[in-house]
Design a protein around this motif. Sequence first.
Motif, PDB file in Angstrom:
ATOM      1  N   ASP A   1      86.250 -35.561  -1.793  1.00 58.40           N
ATOM      2  CA  ASP A   1      86.686 -36.252  -3.012  1.00 58.40           C
ATOM      3  C   ASP A   1      87.232 -37.645  -2.715  1.00 58.40           C
ATOM      4  O   ASP A   1      87.114 -38.554  -3.541  1.00 58.40           O
ATOM      5  CB  ASP A   1      87.763 -35.433  -3.725  1.00 58.40           C
TER       6      ASP A   1
ATOM      7  N   SER B   1      83.561 -41.442   1.163  1.00 66.75           N
ATOM      8  CA  SER B   1      82.105 -41.328   1.158  1.00 66.75           C
ATOM      9  C   SER B   1      81.635 -40.956   2.563  1.00 66.75           C
ATOM     10  O   SER B   1      82.168 -41.463   3.556  1.00 66.75           O
ATOM     11  CB  SER B   1      81.457 -42.649   0.735  1.00 66.75           C
TER      12      SER B   1
ATOM     13  N   LEU C   1      79.554 -30.514  -4.361  1.00 71.26           N
ATOM     14  CA  LEU C   1      79.163 -31.837  -3.875  1.00 71.26           C
ATOM     15  C   LEU C   1      77.887 -32.305  -4.559  1.00 71.26           C
ATOM     16  O   LEU C   1      77.758 -33.476  -4.919  1.00 71.26           O
ATOM     17  CB  LEU C   1      78.968 -31.796  -2.356  1.00 71.26           C
ATOM     18  N   ARG C   2      76.959 -31.386  -4.770  1.00 67.46           N
ATOM     19  CA  ARG C   2      75.678 -31.730  -5.374  1.00 67.46           C
ATOM     20  C   ARG C   2      75.800 -32.200  -6.818  1.00 67.46           C
ATOM     21  O   ARG C   2      74.906 -32.846  -7.341  1.00 67.46           O
ATOM     22  CB  ARG C   2      74.724 -30.532  -5.312  1.00 67.46           C
TER      23      ARG C   2
ATOM     24  N   SER D   1      77.755 -34.404  -7.884  1.00 66.75           N
ATOM     25  CA  SER D   1      78.108 -35.822  -7.971  1.00 66.75           C
ATOM     26  C   SER D   1      77.513 -36.691  -6.884  1.00 66.75           C
ATOM     27  O   SER D   1      77.611 -37.919  -6.956  1.00 66.75           O
ATOM     28  CB  SER D   1      79.640 -35.972  -7.928  1.00 66.75           C
ATOM     29  N   SER D   2      76.874 -36.086  -5.860  1.00 65.80           N
ATOM     30  CA  SER D   2      76.427 -36.889  -4.728  1.00 65.80           C
ATOM     31  C   SER D   2      75.149 -36.329  -4.114  1.00 65.80           C
ATOM     32  O   SER D   2      74.978 -35.111  -4.014  1.00 65.80           O
ATOM     33  CB  SER D   2      77.530 -36.930  -3.665  1.00 65.80           C
TER      34      SER D   2
ATOM     35  N   THR E   1      74.476 -36.793  -0.964  1.00 59.18           N
ATOM     36  CA  THR E   1      74.736 -36.778   0.478  1.00 59.18           C
ATOM     37  C   THR E   1      74.046 -35.593   1.148  1.00 59.18           C
ATOM     38  O   THR E   1      74.181 -34.458   0.684  1.00 59.18           O
ATOM     39  CB  THR E   1      76.247 -36.690   0.748  1.00 59.18           C
TER      40      THR E   1
ATOM     41  N   ASN F   1      70.743 -37.353 -10.835  1.00 59.90           N
ATOM     42  CA  ASN F   1      71.330 -36.335  -9.958  1.00 59.90           C
ATOM     43  C   ASN F   1      70.316 -35.697  -9.018  1.00 59.90           C
ATOM     44  O   ASN F   1      70.535 -34.591  -8.528  1.00 59.90           O
ATOM     45  CB  ASN F   1      72.006 -35.243 -10.795  1.00 59.90           C
TER      46      ASN F   1
ATOM     47  N   THR G   1      68.645 -34.968  -5.575  1.00 55.13           N
ATOM     48  CA  THR G   1      68.984 -35.073  -4.160  1.00 55.13           C
ATOM     49  C   THR G   1      67.914 -35.923  -3.469  1.00 55.13           C
ATOM     50  O   THR G   1      66.832 -36.148  -4.032  1.00 55.13           O
ATOM     51  CB  THR G   1      69.037 -33.692  -3.503  1.00 55.13           C
TER      52      THR G   1
END
Length: 236
Positions: free
Chosen positions: A41, A44, A66-67, A69-70, A72, A164, A166
């Motif tokens: 949170d 990055s 995590l998925r 919002s990001s 990564t 959103n 990935t």
Amino acid sequence: MKLLVAEDDPSVCEMLRIFFQKEQYDATFVHDGLAAQRLIDKESWDFVILDWMLPGKDGVLLCRDLRKSSPTPVILLTARDQEQDRILGLELGADDYVTKPFSPMELIARIKAVMRRYHIGVTSGQLPPSRTEEESGTTQLRHKHITVYLESRSVMIHNHEITNLTPKEFELFCLFVRYPRKVFTREQLLESIWGYDYIGEERTVDVHIKRLRNKVSTPDHMLIATVWGVGYKLEE
């Protein structure tokens, strides 16, 4: 590369620390899921490695959140080697999984394979354009009601923006939009998106297609079509 590792076994952490230092990875280690959540949170990360069975909050829930919002990249470390467990991890957003006990060199190879395909790091966050796109300076892909923005890694479908996806979902969708009439087999998708050196199963493709289809389709239009006995294509 800035890497977060959430693993509650100190011996595993120490082993990975040694190998990551050799690779010059900037790795931060935490030992429970709540600490990992706070760092996710707060900062990055270029890559996140999550142990499945973490105290406080397990790696699967961390990956799922995590998925939201990001994009990564995430690798799950797990002692669970049943197919349904691996599929669950992939469906919740993990890009790959490594089953314990594992070799640190195998984990590093998988990290490099993911990064090679994603091109995500300190100085890069874009899907590499094709040679034709490079020569023409193209930053968008278009097909009928679909526009893909390569620089922002976003998609517009019927004037509805999808942000959103990935990295692997985005690469899959770009491939379909580039070749809208082509049917891709699972083997072709594995080679194109995961690379020849990917150590995985064709079931991985099915899981990612399912997630992609859920994000880009509407009740009236199933955008990614299954061609039974062959593979997948973009629905015309």
